[in-house]
Design an enzyme around this catalytic site. Structure first.
Site, PDB file in Angstrom:
ATOM      1  N   TYR A  39       0.928  -0.956  -0.039  1.00 40.12           N
ATOM      2  CA  TYR A  39       0.162   0.000  -0.099  1.00 40.12           C
ATOM      3  C   TYR A  39       0.665   1.206  -0.068  1.00 40.12           C
ATOM      4  O   TYR A  39       2.086   1.193   0.185  1.00 40.12           O
ATOM      5  CB  TYR A  39      -0.900   0.118   1.189  1.00 40.12           C
ATOM      6  N   LYS A 158       6.620  -1.873   1.686  1.00 42.95           N
ATOM      7  CA  LYS A 158       5.304  -1.218   2.455  1.00 42.95           C
ATOM      8  C   LYS A 158       4.233  -2.342   2.319  1.00 42.95           C
ATOM      9  O   LYS A 158       3.385  -2.183   1.573  1.00 42.95           O
ATOM     10  CB  LYS A 158       5.172   0.133   1.962  1.00 42.95           C
TER      11      LYS A 158
HETATM   12  N1  PMP Z   1       7.731   4.291   8.515  1.00 40.25           N
HETATM   13  C1  PMP Z   1       6.659   3.358   8.506  1.00 40.25           C
HETATM   14  C2  PMP Z   1       6.652   2.065   9.175  1.00 40.25           C
HETATM   15  C3  PMP Z   1       5.320   4.047   7.901  1.00 40.25           C
HETATM   16  O1  PMP Z   1       4.310   3.261   7.886  1.00 40.25           O
HETATM   17  C4  PMP Z   1       5.659   5.263   7.371  1.00 40.25           C
HETATM   18  C5  PMP Z   1       4.238   6.013   6.767  1.00 40.25           C
HETATM   19  N2  PMP Z   1       4.089   5.563   5.519  1.00 40.25           N
HETATM   20  C6  PMP Z   1       6.773   5.910   7.250  1.00 40.25           C
HETATM   21  C7  PMP Z   1       8.025   5.417   7.712  1.00 40.25           C
HETATM   22  C8  PMP Z   1       6.818   7.432   6.518  1.00 40.25           C
HETATM   23  O2  PMP Z   1       7.003   7.181   5.194  1.00 40.25           O
HETATM   24  P1  PMP Z   1       6.333   8.366   4.258  1.00 40.25           P
HETATM   25  O3  PMP Z   1       7.207   9.733   4.581  1.00 40.25           O
HETATM   26  O4  PMP Z   1       6.518   7.861   2.704  1.00 40.25           O
HETATM   27  O5  PMP Z   1       5.072   8.674   4.500  1.00 40.25           O
END
Ligand code: PMP
Length: 296
Positions: A39, A158
């Site tokens: 996702y 992710k």
């Molecule tokens: N680490 C994790 C485990 C997350 O779920 C997220 C949120 N997506 C992030 C880091 C931050 O990622 P991003 O800056 O791409 O939203």
């Protein structure tokens, strides 16, 4: 007189848009059965999805890591996102969650048992981080739940399989804090349950390296670029518990939260116990750049 409130959470399941409450996927979808999917969470600024191409690149990379291919082009996905937001609300910024799963098939781990992946988009109004959290900073927990070993469910993917994150965040909820910071199997600091983690020391912002086992946050990367633009050193460094005690500032980053100052981690007060200048400069730089990139 009864007034009807237009629901503003809308969902697009494989191209069909409905109100959130009416959206459904099969219980035989592998995303539901096994968390077998990937996702992305995106937000809009000025009603335009921000850093869309970067999120799509990460979605495709995550999908490839579980041997799944996204059958839709970026253009089709962008059009579906726009239509889903439009169906829900005509003003304000949006939170968008896109989920790509293995699809519907037999209860089996065999990828060949599912021929068509499912693609779901959830769109709802974006809720900004409350101003008081930005001005006062947040407390987070340093939890005992260990971040997934990269050799098992690699945190770089992710994935919809979020039990590791949920278990970490349960500890933070119990302690009444805003986030859960996890260590890896070696005891090094990694990332939070929903965000990346930084400390600031001697004017430089430091964040654990990808090799620590964490998600390569889109915002994390964006913060490196802002640092370069405004003349601040932002770089990777292995961090351990002791580094919390010598940090001048700390902050977390994510798409929906941007940059949030951290004033306490577990029992450790960070620096002076209030948001610091480096964090504030990076946040101002991020907002300036996000606005410029979406208002052209
Ligand atoms: N680490 C994790 C485990 C997350 O779920 C997220 C949120 N997506 C992030 C880091 C931050 O990622 P991003 O800056 O791409 O939203």
């Amino acid at each position: 007189m009864m007034t009807t409130v237009k629901p503003c959470e809308f969902v697009n399941v494989n191209g069909t848009i409905t109100e959130g409450a009416k959206a459904s996927v099969s219980v035989f979808d592998r995303g539901f059965l096994f968390g077998e999917g990937v996702y992305e969470t995106i937000r809009t600024y000025n009603r335009r999805p921000f850093l869309f191409d970067r999120h799509m690149a990460r979605l495709r990379t995550s999908a490839a890591r579980i041997d799944l291919t996204c059958p839709l082009s970026n253009e089709v996905i962008q059009a579906r996102i726009d239509a889903t937001i439009e169906a829900g609300f005509s003003v304000g910024d949006a939170y968008i969650r896109m989920l790509l799963t293995r699809g519907v098939g037999d209860i089996s781990y065999d990828p060949k048992a599912c021929s068509i992946p499912s693609f779901v988009i959830i769109a709802k109004p974006h809720s900004p981080v409350p101003l008081t959290l930005q001005t006062d900073g947040v407390m987070i927990s340093l939890v005992s739940v260990v971040r997934n070993h990269p050799g098992s469910v690699d945190p770089a993917i992710k994935s919809n399989n979020l039990l590791n994150n949920a278990l970490a965040m349960q500890q933070a909820f119990k302690e009444g804090t805003y986030e859960a910071l996890m260590r890896n199997y070696r005891g090094d600091l990694t990332e939070c349950s929903q965000s990346n983690f930084f400390i600031v020391r001697d004017g430089a912002a430091l964040t654990p390296p990808l090799a620590a086992g964490l998600l390569e946050g889109v915002t994390r990367n964006f913060v490196f670029e802002i640092g370069t633009e405004i003349g601040l050193s932002v770089r990777e460094a292995t961090l351990r518990d002791g580094d919390l005690r010598t940090a001048d500032e700390a902050f977390l980053t994510s798409t929906t939260r941007e940059i949030v100052p951290i004033v306490r981690v577990g029992q450790v007060t960070i620096g002076a116990g209030s948001p610091g200048p480096v964090t504030q400069r990076l946040l101002a730089g991020l907002r300036r750049k996000a606005d410029a990139l979406t208002s052209a």
